[in-house]
Design an enzyme around this catalytic site. Structure first.
Site, PDB file in Angstrom:
ATOM      1  N   LYS A 140      -4.346  -8.747 -11.858  1.00 44.80           N
ATOM      2  CA  LYS A 140      -4.156 -10.196 -11.789  1.00 44.80           C
ATOM      3  C   LYS A 140      -3.991 -10.830 -13.166  1.00 44.80           C
ATOM      4  O   LYS A 140      -3.297 -11.840 -13.318  1.00 44.80           O
ATOM      5  CB  LYS A 140      -5.310 -10.838 -11.023  1.00 44.80           C
ATOM      6  CG  LYS A 140      -5.222 -10.631  -9.517  1.00 44.80           C
ATOM      7  CD  LYS A 140      -6.316 -11.378  -8.795  1.00 44.80           C
ATOM      8  CE  LYS A 140      -6.080 -11.384  -7.279  1.00 44.80           C
ATOM      9  NZ  LYS A 140      -5.963 -10.072  -6.705  1.00 44.80           N
ATOM     10  N   GLU A 224      -9.882 -19.391 -13.067  1.00 44.05           N
ATOM     11  CA  GLU A 224      -8.787 -20.352 -13.090  1.00 44.05           C
ATOM     12  C   GLU A 224      -9.166 -21.577 -12.273  1.00 44.05           C
ATOM     13  O   GLU A 224     -10.140 -21.561 -11.511  1.00 44.05           O
ATOM     14  CB  GLU A 224      -7.494 -19.721 -12.565  1.00 44.05           C
ATOM     15  CG  GLU A 224      -7.584 -19.168 -11.166  1.00 44.05           C
ATOM     16  CD  GLU A 224      -6.380 -18.327 -10.789  1.00 44.05           C
ATOM     17  OE1 GLU A 224      -5.662 -17.867 -11.700  1.00 44.05           O
ATOM     18  OE2 GLU A 224      -6.160 -18.121  -9.582  1.00 44.05           O
ATOM     19  N   GLU A 299       3.140 -14.632  -3.705  1.00 47.23           N
ATOM     20  CA  GLU A 299       2.299 -15.610  -3.024  1.00 47.23           C
ATOM     21  C   GLU A 299       2.010 -16.811  -3.929  1.00 47.23           C
ATOM     22  O   GLU A 299       1.766 -16.661  -5.123  1.00 47.23           O
ATOM     23  CB  GLU A 299       0.997 -14.951  -2.566  1.00 47.23           C
ATOM     24  CG  GLU A 299       1.242 -13.740  -1.664  1.00 47.23           C
ATOM     25  CD  GLU A 299      -0.024 -13.257  -0.983  1.00 47.23           C
ATOM     26  OE1 GLU A 299      -1.082 -13.885  -1.176  1.00 47.23           O
ATOM     27  OE2 GLU A 299       0.055 -12.256  -0.257  1.00 47.23           O
ATOM     28  N   GLU A 312      -0.320 -14.320  -6.650  1.00 39.84           N
ATOM     29  CA  GLU A 312      -0.227 -12.881  -6.902  1.00 39.84           C
ATOM     30  C   GLU A 312       1.054 -12.349  -6.281  1.00 39.84           C
ATOM     31  O   GLU A 312       1.719 -13.036  -5.503  1.00 39.84           O
ATOM     32  CB  GLU A 312      -1.429 -12.133  -6.307  1.00 39.84           C
ATOM     33  CG  GLU A 312      -1.541 -12.225  -4.792  1.00 39.84           C
ATOM     34  CD  GLU A 312      -2.756 -11.491  -4.258  1.00 39.84           C
ATOM     35  OE1 GLU A 312      -3.439 -10.801  -5.049  1.00 39.84           O
ATOM     36  OE2 GLU A 312      -3.039 -11.614  -3.055  1.00 39.84           O
TER      37      GLU A 312
END
Length: 635
Positions: A140, A224, A299, A312
């Site tokens: 990620k 985040e 996504e 992701e």
């Protein structure tokens, strides 16, 4: 036309021969999956004239995918680590069967390892992206940096690895609460926590790092900004080895529980053409940046103002891919096989349509009354897919008699309906769910049916918070309203609702009956009189006209009430004539939980296969039990 055995085999061989040399793809393909996706791949391979090799664990020896494949080889015992993730055993099967290609659509870890191994195996092709794309998009942190460099919108946050809880708090304060703490190597909702203050950040860091290490062998975390009340919308991409890439429109995946999708649809009610194009172009830009070559999914989280942010990229075929196939007319498995062989894409972006609407419901062997779905295990004593309903597709890997075990995902099937518009697709989904016969395990059809008819869902007013907002106290089942002339009663089931009415065992010449219906905790008198081929039903002064063929040998009863067609499922009927039914997806005493077994860190609900009384209990809380042990006796 009927063809004899020998001639049929000859015709099949000739068909495969012609298809193989006209497409020039692969002669034999090994499928490193089980269940519905393995069956899905086999269907396309048969269409392309490719022979298939299935792998299976010992408990899957009689599984549907094993029966469908041209060859099948056991690769170990039930646990996935010893069978479907057993690299040495799978490599041996590849050599033994001389498979020219290998595909793995769902086991994301296996995909990476298999691909690395196959690079050293001359003449064997992996159906999917290359190692670089899998590694880059599987991390990620790295994927977010790549997305930024490709000018893809990303969620504000810290791009590096968070060292400890103190640093997590400092970063969270800089970003601004709320924040999302998640595993760098994560997926499927594991290793994710939302923090609204410093205390929750410290706690979230500790739990997320432990869960990430346990699930992925990698405890790295990133932080985040948490996008409150977002939609989860993804873009399907398809790219070849020649630098061509397409976006195949979007899928709306906002109906989730525990960060796992439940209902998906294509297209989304929310996107306008401009936003759709912008998301598609950014998805393609990312695919090209990582030199992606296969089918994949980018996504996004989308806020109420249609701002969208990269979440992701999944470097595999998604569970929900059928809805994209329905509205585009493409077979994504076939396209992946062609790309792996080296062919360029056959289509241009202008060729990709949005034809109609498709909805997918994930049908699970789960108890929806517990956290919107905890796994249930057992044997499918009766199973009938609603394929007689128009425009219905069922992707499944089970059949009547199949076991839903503790070792694998409890998915029963993916139920897909298609219509010329959304209303038509949803109406067909209602009918399909009402006609889906599943006995022997608990299932989530009652939840699925309630979701698709809920006013907010029908209006398209959804987000990833839909389930907890609509059912803040958890899903309690269908609320039935009995509207009579003198009063109105609301019956809400906190456990599965039971309907009981008595039908004579022997044929009777009577033309009127005094019956009683048990709904929840209440028992209501009902007067029934025969009126020609129909029945007049009176409930406290209110009269209804009911007609049906009344075939009680069938699990499905089509009943017309005052001109409205309804499908009722007959679950059981005892010697006294008491009949147990299911209406609008709400299940009954058959399927009630008997005990809970913990295995593989998951709680699995064992349910009753039929209505009865508990005769004896042969275990107590905390006992260790094995396969075949007698736990509870019913009579």
């Amino acid at each position: 036309m009927h063809v004899s055995g020998g001639r049929k085999a000859c015709v099949s061989f000739i068909s495969r021969f012609l298809l193989f040399f006209s497409l020039q793809t692969f002669e034999k393909l090994l499928i490193a999956n089980r269940g519905e996706i393995a069956c899905r791949v086999i269907k396309t391979c048969k269409k392309m004239g490719i022979r298939t090799v299935a792998i299976h664990s010992d408990v899957d020896a009689n599984a549907v995918h094993v029966k469908m494949a041209d060859e099948a080889v056991c690769v170990g015992p039930a646990p996935t680590s010893k069978s479907y993730l057993n690299m040495d055993a799978i490599m041996e099967v590849i050599k033994k069967t001389r498979a020219q290609a290998v595909t793995d659509f769902y086991f994301c870890f296996l995909k990476l390892y298999l691909h690395c191994l196959l690079q050293a195996s001359e003449g064997v092709t992996f159906i999917g992206p290359d190692t670089h794309a899998i590694q880059a998009m599987g991390d990620k942190i790295e994927s977010k940096l790549l997305a930024k460099n490709a000018k893809v919108n990303t969620i504000p946050g810290f791009d590096g690895v968070v060292k400890d809880a103190d640093e997590a708090v400092r970063i969270a304060r800089e970003i601004g609460y709320p924040v999302m703490i998640k595993a760098s190597a994560g997926g499927g909702g594991k290793g994710m926590r939302i923090a609204w203050d410093d205390e929750e950040t410290r706690e979230g860091f500790r739990f997320s790092s432990q869960e990430a290490a346990s699930s992925f062998g990698d405890d790295r975390l990133l932080i985040e900004k948490f996008i409150d009340n977002p939609r989860h919308i993804e873009i399907q991409v398809l790219a070849d080895k020649h630098g061509n890439a397409l976006w195949l429109n979007e899928r709306e995946c906002s109906i989730q529980r525990r960060n796992q999708k439940v209902v998906e649809e294509a297209p989304s009610t929310f996107l306008d053409p401009e936003t759709r194009r912008a998301m598609g172009e950014q998805a393609v830009a990312l695919a090209k940046a990582v030199k992606y070559s296969s089918a994949g999914t980018v996504e996004f989280l989308v806020d109420s103002s249609k701002n969208f942010y990269f979440l992701e990229m999944n470097t595999r075929l998604q569970v929900e891919h059928p809805v994209t196939e329905c509205i585009t007319g493409l077979d994504l498995v076939q396209e992946m096989i062609r790309v792996a062989k080296g062919y360029p894409l056959r289509h241009k972006q202008a060729d990709i349509p949005i034809n109609g609407w498709a909805v997918e419901c994930r049908v699970y062997a789960e108890d929806p009354y517990k956290s919107f779905g905890l796994p249930s295990i057992g044997k499918l004593s009766q199973y009938q897919e609603p394929l007689h309903v128009p425009s219905v597709r069922v992707d499944s890997g089970i059949q009547q008699g199949s076991d839903i075990s503790i070792y694998y995902d409890p998915m029963i099937s993916k139920l897909i309906t298609y219509g010329s518009n959304r209303a038509e697709a949803l109406k067909r989904m209602e009918e399909a769910l009402d006609n889906y016969v599943i006995r022997g395990v608990a299932h989530n059809i009652s939840l699925l049916r309630e979701v698709i008819v809920h006013p907010r869902f029908v209006q398209g007013d959804i987000s990833t918070k839909f389930l907890p907002e609509v059912y803040p106290d958890g899903f309690k089942g269908k609320r039935f309203w009995l509207k009579w002339e003198k009063h109105e009663i609301s019956v809400k089931n906190s456990s599965p609702v039971c309907f009981f009415f008595r039908i004579p065992v022997a044929k009777s010449k009577r033309s009127s009956w005094e019956l009683s219906v048990r709904l929840g905790d209440g028992i209501y008198p009902v007067a029934v009189s025969k009126d020609g081929s129909s029945f007049s039903v009176e409930v406290d002064g209110m009269k209804l006209n009911v007609t049906s063929e009344w075939n009680l040998a069938s699990p499905l009863l089509s009943v017309t009430v005052d001109g409205t067609q309804r499908t009722i499922q007959r679950l059981s009927r005892n010697a006294s004539g008491d009949t147990n039914i299911q209406f609008l997806g709400t299940v009954v005493s058959e399927g009630q939980e008997i005990c809970v077994i913990e295995a593989m860190k998951m709680q699995n609900s064992m349910i009753a296969a039929k209505t009865g009384k508990v005769k004896a209990v042969h275990c107590k809380a905390g006992d260790t039990v094995g396969e075949g042990d007698l736990l509870v006796e019913l009579e």
